[in-house]
Design a protein around this motif. Structure first.
Motif, PDB file in Angstrom:
ATOM      1  N   UNK A   1      98.257  39.448 -18.868  1.00 17.50           N
ATOM      2  CA  UNK A   1      98.434  38.403 -19.876  1.00 17.50           C
ATOM      3  C   UNK A   1      97.907  37.065 -19.379  1.00 17.50           C
ATOM      4  N   UNK A   2      97.879  36.874 -18.055  1.00 13.35           N
ATOM      5  CA  UNK A   2      97.420  35.605 -17.490  1.00 13.35           C
ATOM      6  C   UNK A   2      95.900  35.516 -17.395  1.00 13.35           C
ATOM      7  N   UNK A   3      95.208  36.637 -17.584  1.00 18.04           N
ATOM      8  CA  UNK A   3      93.753  36.642 -17.451  1.00 18.04           C
ATOM      9  C   UNK A   3      93.106  35.833 -18.575  1.00 18.04           C
ATOM     10  N   UNK A   4      92.015  35.152 -18.239  1.00 15.68           N
ATOM     11  CA  UNK A   4      91.268  34.388 -19.252  1.00 15.68           C
ATOM     12  C   UNK A   4      90.033  35.143 -19.734  1.00 15.68           C
ATOM     13  N   UNK A   5      89.739  36.270 -19.102  1.00 17.59           N
ATOM     14  CA  UNK A   5      88.626  37.121 -19.508  1.00 17.59           C
ATOM     15  C   UNK A   5      89.159  38.523 -19.796  1.00 17.59           C
ATOM     16  N   UNK A   6      88.755  39.097 -20.902  1.00 16.41           N
ATOM     17  CA  UNK A   6      89.219  40.429 -21.269  1.00 16.41           C
ATOM     18  C   UNK A   6      88.592  41.487 -20.366  1.00 16.41           C
ATOM     19  N   UNK A   7      89.383  42.472 -19.992  1.00 14.46           N
ATOM     20  CA  UNK A   7      88.887  43.666 -19.303  1.00 14.46           C
ATOM     21  C   UNK A   7      89.178  44.843 -20.233  1.00 14.46           C
ATOM     22  N   UNK A   8      88.130  45.501 -20.688  1.00 14.34           N
ATOM     23  CA  UNK A   8      88.280  46.550 -21.700  1.00 14.34           C
ATOM     24  C   UNK A   8      87.797  47.894 -21.182  1.00 14.34           C
ATOM     25  N   UNK A   9      88.457  48.935 -21.619  1.00 15.98           N
ATOM     26  CA  UNK A   9      87.946  50.299 -21.460  1.00 15.98           C
ATOM     27  C   UNK A   9      87.534  50.764 -22.855  1.00 15.98           C
ATOM     28  N   UNK A  10      86.257  51.103 -23.008  1.00 19.67           N
ATOM     29  CA  UNK A  10      85.760  51.553 -24.304  1.00 19.67           C
ATOM     30  C   UNK A  10      85.045  52.885 -24.110  1.00 19.67           C
ATOM     31  N   UNK A  11      85.619  53.981 -24.606  1.00 18.54           N
ATOM     32  CA  UNK A  11      84.943  55.278 -24.481  1.00 18.54           C
ATOM     33  C   UNK A  11      83.573  55.234 -25.142  1.00 18.54           C
ATOM     34  N   UNK A  12      82.571  55.664 -24.426  1.00 16.03           N
ATOM     35  CA  UNK A  12      81.227  55.675 -24.992  1.00 16.03           C
ATOM     36  C   UNK A  12      81.040  56.901 -25.876  1.00 16.03           C
ATOM     37  N   UNK A  13      80.088  56.813 -26.769  1.00 15.05           N
ATOM     38  CA  UNK A  13      79.752  57.956 -27.628  1.00 15.05           C
ATOM     39  C   UNK A  13      78.272  57.840 -27.961  1.00 15.05           C
ATOM     40  N   UNK A  14      77.448  58.291 -27.030  1.00  8.91           N
ATOM     41  CA  UNK A  14      76.005  58.172 -27.209  1.00  8.91           C
ATOM     42  C   UNK A  14      75.522  58.986 -28.404  1.00  8.91           C
ATOM     43  N   UNK A  15      76.135  60.138 -28.626  1.00  4.69           N
ATOM     44  CA  UNK A  15      75.704  60.985 -29.738  1.00  4.69           C
ATOM     45  C   UNK A  15      75.969  60.304 -31.083  1.00  4.69           C
ATOM     46  N   UNK A  16      77.129  59.655 -31.209  1.00  3.65           N
ATOM     47  CA  UNK A  16      77.429  58.930 -32.450  1.00  3.65           C
ATOM     48  C   UNK A  16      76.460  57.760 -32.626  1.00  3.65           C
ATOM     49  N   UNK A  17      76.167  57.053 -31.549  1.00  3.81           N
ATOM     50  CA  UNK A  17      75.219  55.944 -31.627  1.00  3.81           C
ATOM     51  C   UNK A  17      73.842  56.443 -32.074  1.00  3.81           C
ATOM     52  N   UNK A  18      73.433  57.589 -31.549  1.00  4.20           N
ATOM     53  CA  UNK A  18      72.153  58.168 -31.968  1.00  4.20           C
ATOM     54  C   UNK A  18      72.173  58.501 -33.450  1.00  4.20           C
ATOM     55  N   UNK A  19      73.268  59.106 -33.920  1.00  8.15           N
ATOM     56  CA  UNK A  19      73.397  59.441 -35.346  1.00  8.15           C
ATOM     57  C   UNK A  19      73.335  58.186 -36.206  1.00  8.15           C
ATOM     58  N   UNK A  20      74.056  57.155 -35.778  1.00 10.20           N
ATOM     59  CA  UNK A  20      74.045  55.899 -36.536  1.00 10.20           C
ATOM     60  C   UNK A  20      72.646  55.288 -36.594  1.00 10.20           C
ATOM     61  N   UNK A  21      71.928  55.346 -35.486  1.00  8.87           N
ATOM     62  CA  UNK A  21      70.587  54.782 -35.473  1.00  8.87           C
ATOM     63  C   UNK A  21      69.637  55.581 -36.370  1.00  8.87           C
ATOM     64  N   UNK A  22      69.860  56.885 -36.442  1.00 13.96           N
ATOM     65  CA  UNK A  22      69.047  57.712 -37.356  1.00 13.96           C
ATOM     66  C   UNK A  22      69.290  57.298 -38.804  1.00 13.96           C
ATOM     67  N   UNK A  23      70.554  57.086 -39.145  1.00 19.42           N
ATOM     68  CA  UNK A  23      70.894  56.673 -40.508  1.00 19.42           C
ATOM     69  C   UNK A  23      70.261  55.319 -40.825  1.00 19.42           C
ATOM     70  N   UNK A  24      70.366  54.385 -39.901  1.00 16.54           N
ATOM     71  CA  UNK A  24      69.803  53.046 -40.114  1.00 16.54           C
ATOM     72  C   UNK A  24      68.282  53.114 -40.297  1.00 16.54           C
ATOM     73  N   UNK A  25      67.630  53.976 -39.531  1.00 16.67           N
ATOM     74  CA  UNK A  25      66.181  54.092 -39.637  1.00 16.67           C
ATOM     75  C   UNK A  25      65.752  54.620 -41.004  1.00 16.67           C
TER      76      UNK A  25
END
Length: 398
Positions: free
Chosen positions: A372-396
């Motif tokens: 709570x005293x930290x001034x910078x966030x430390x995050x754990x974010x599970x990656x999902x390269x396959x979902x990112x690839x799918x999203x980029x295909x849709x955007x294209x």
């Protein structure tokens, strides 16, 4: 739209099938040990909140036989989720190296395939498998639009002062000797998730992808401004089997004093160094077991691993002129509490202060582990390269 995402390696294939715009896959799988008599395929189907797993061991001599087996599972009566491969509208491919030519997601044409083939020399461990995956998918899904998503593309926003090496200029213009960066699909995915979580589109974020391969990136307002991997994935952080950053003169020394050939040095630095060279183990879980058992080499290796990351954090805070969040992702980053603890220790100058209880918790969701005293966030974010690839295909195709 059914989008089938293929992440083909030299001896493995990861895949997921999405029915976009839903972001949860309807199936996923992993094929391991392609080319060996005891290849393993693990196929998962997700339906009504349940997970059904099919696992088999069988000889799969090449990528074509491996993906043919996947098609059988996708269409098999009783467990199949499609009736015909023609139901797959798009196949998205992860391609590790796109050079300077490919800075965006691209529909695959014969010309694009030829250029990917020409880039094999820049990523000899990865691009051949990626290329094979494309060729096989074209045969198995002839009606689908084949799309390439490049690991290097996200890093193409780096300024020239960051991506150039101090070598003769003609080596850059004629041979493409420069920093390319890798794991871009993962860095892009988690950086966007972090900015959305912070509700700050202009956020200054450092993303740390720690798996068997490791890299770190400085991201400002969604754009990469620097990254640790360089001309190849060898540079930067200490990895499972790669040395990371090393004085180039070591190569000359090994050639002249140890009599090693260029090929032998390549194998040494890419496949026999890193945590494997320091401890005898490339898997961080095994290294941690050895450390917990009192192994001095494993203890030192963990210290070196974390210290190298800390040095990059410091330099990237300087490059960003500030820091809003530090993000851990990928297998080690998401699951190894000890690594996160060591990386974030003695970093209070940057506002980084970890909460040990939060850090020790296990979760598959985005979460904060800073105090709570930290001034910078430390995050754990599970990656999902396959979902990112799918999203980029849709955007294209939008």
């Amino acid at each position: 739209m059914n989008i089938f995402v293929i992440n083909a390696g030299s001896s493995s294939v990861k895949y997921q099938l999405f029915k976009m715009p839903a972001e949860k896959p309807i199936c996923s799988g992993l094929i391991e040990r392609i080319g060996l008599p005891d290849s393993i395929i693990t196929h998962k189907i997700f339906s009504n909140g349940e997970e059904n797993i099919t696992r088999a061991e069988l000889p799969l001599p090449d990528h074509q036989m491996a993906l043919l087996e996947v098609v059988k599972l996708l269409t098999e009566p009783g467990i199949g989720i499609i009736q015909d491969p023609a139901e797959i509208g798009v196949v998205g491919h992860r391609v590790v190296h796109g050079g300077e030519r490919f800075s965006e997601t691209t529909i695959i044409s014969p010309e694009v395939k030829e250029e990917i083939k020409q880039l094999i020399s820049l990523a000899p461990l990865h691009n051949p498998g990626n290329f094979q995956g494309i060729e096989v998918a074209e045969k198995l899904f002839p009606h689908a639009t084949q799309i390439a998503v490049f690991d290097t593309a996200f890093h193409q926003t780096m300024p020239e002062k960051a991506f150039r090496y101090a070598v003769p200029t003609n080596l850059y213009h004629e041979l493409g000797v420069r920093v390319y960066g890798f794991h871009g699909t993962s860095h892009k995915y988690v950086a966007e998730k972090a900015a959305n979580y912070l509700n700050k589109p202009e956020a200054k974020i450092i993303t740390i992808h720690l798996g068997n391969g490791c890299s770190i990136a400085a991201v400002k307002a969604g754009k990469c401004i620097d990254t640790s991997m360089g001309f190849t994935p060898l540079d930067g952080l200490i990895m499972g089997t790669r040395s990371g950053a090393i004085d180039a003169s070591v190569v000359f020394y090994l050639a002249s004093k140890a009599g090693l050939t260029v090929e032998q040095i390549d194998i040494l630095l890419n496949r026999k160094s890193g945590m494997l060279g320091l401890t005898g183990f490339s898997d961080m879980r095994e290294v941690q077991k050895a450390r917990d058992a009192g192994d001095a080499d494993a203890h030192l290796a963990y210290e070196m691993y974390a210290y190298r990351i800390q040095k990059y954090i410091g330099s990237y805070v300087a490059a960003l002129n500030g820091l809003d969040a530090l993000v851990f992702t990928a297998g080690v980053g998401e699951n190894d509490a000890l690594t996160r603890e060591l990386v974030c220790s003695n970093m209070t100058f940057f506002g980084l202060q970890i909460d040990l209880n939060k850090n020790a918790e296990r979760s598959s969701e985005l979460r904060e582990i800073n105090s709570d005293a930290a001034t910078t966030k430390i995050l754990i974010i599970p990656t999902n390269e396959e979902l990112e690839i799918a999203n980029q295909c849709v955007q294209l195709l939008a």
